[in-house]
Enzyme design. Sequence first.
Site, PDB file in Angstrom:
ATOM      1  NE  ARG A 134      -2.639   1.084   3.598  1.00  0.00           N
ATOM      2  CZ  ARG A 134      -3.545   1.166   4.584  1.00  0.00           C
ATOM      3  NH1 ARG A 134      -4.832   1.348   4.283  1.00  0.00           N
ATOM      4  NH2 ARG A 134      -3.174   1.053   5.844  1.00  0.00           N
ATOM      5  CG  ASP A 157      -4.299   2.359  11.380  1.00  0.00           C
ATOM      6  OD1 ASP A 157      -5.272   3.040  11.783  1.00  0.00           O
ATOM      7  OD2 ASP A 157      -4.381   1.570  10.432  1.00  0.00           O
TER       8      ASP A 157
END
Length: 532
Positions: free
Chosen positions: A167, A447
């Site tokens: 990603r 996160d």
Amino acid sequence: MENTIEKHHQIRVISEANGEYPTILSSSALRFITLLHEKFNAKRLQLLLNRENEQELFVKGDFPQFPAETKHIRESNWKVKDIPWDLLDRRVEITGPVDRKMIINALNSRAKTFMADFEDSNSPTWENVMNGQQNLLDANMRTISLVDKVKNKSYRLHENPSVLLVRPRGLHLEERHILINEENASGSLIDFGLYVFHNAQILMDRNTAPYFYLPKLEHYTEARWWNEVFTFAENYLNIPTGTFKATVLIETITASFQLDEIIYELKEHIVGLNCGRWDYIFSYIKKFRNHTIFSVPNRDQVTMRSPFMDAYSKLVIQRCHKRGILAIGGMAAQIPIKDNLQANKSAFESVRKDKEREVKNGHDGTWVAHPALVEIAMSEFNKHMRSQNQLHVLREDVNITAKDLIEVPQGTVTEDGIRKNINVSILYLEAWLRGHGAVALYNLMEDAATAEISRTQVWQWLKNNTILQDGRTFNASLYKDLLNDEIEKILKEHGEHTFDPQTLNLAIELFDNLVVSEEFHEFLTLSAYQHI
């Protein structure tokens, strides 16, 4: 380091550590990312401006709609190209940052795939980004290893590791350590470009290819941009068009109104969509932040059973399977609770139920944040999905409307919810400033996406003088009292000597500025990035 690529191309790497990555930052690799920048960065900036213009419409009271100009795409019958053999079964995927130990453990986790993350779970320090590229190259060459001298433990890849996906950073993030023609490079293009340049042939020689997760798309024109980037890179590297494959994270409220369009724009390269649930909640709050009736309750009360979340998940399944691609479910952020067996059992049962719901709804796979959850998720998908995937489950019974996608979640706002958001945001920012993008806090893996929900909720509740469950108004005075309490609690629970005072104070200052600002800041990482 300054390297003149051609007469009219100039690229500069600004870093004290610029001499440490000669393999990754070779002259040929720098030439490639320079060409990517010159061809695609101006359009990226325009796409970001388009986001701002659309947000202005939401601020004035508008809501997303299914685009009228693409009705023919939604209503016609078409499918994308075939899915590669090693992406047909993705029943359990594990995710994490691109540090060396994480990559080895994740590839050895027995999950079907591993998403190596330069984005939300990675603090993009120069060292993290460059070491991440080297780690991925070593992993693809099957030479990656690590010796932990403190624990006296060695790490190496097992046979048949998980399939690797990468990603890159979202379109909004820049790489300030690389200047191209005196402009900051795009984090998206740096992460993507360096990875395909160094790894494409290695992977193709193994009968696979570079696979990606594309984050935070807000409009089908952004999918078109990525498709053009993929095609240009394939042509430059003399690779057949369609070799690179992408799964798009549906983690913005606007993207859920354009699922067919996003798939269509990437139809030569796309293999799936993923329900990025945490960023999706963040996007929902952010887009409708000035609509007082859209005040979202405590973060813990917004789940995949909330009507607007359930609707978007089922719509993703329906549109994916109609177009012949996979629909991947959301993240289980729980981590093992080692000192409380009962709490650990309860947390794992919550994960099991979540994965059971996803597979029964028709998802082809799901995400976990910790290797200990792989077996739980795998068991549920093995039990209810006997084939490689569920492309045959068309969910023609689903009829999701625009109203369903924006239905306001029900629940309450409490003092405890505010306190938790303040506490988690400060602790996460403090860790992020030290180079850690995935942080274990209170039995969850936090996160940037989960931290964004927390700080955005506090901003919205404060701006709207939200009435708490106990009848009090959440105002500036109460916010300051709770903020000071939580700072004291952090120091008491974790110990003052745990933190570097300067870093902790900066984290507090950044959080406070974001919350009390009259104008909403789109991403917390943008203001924090200048400090790492």
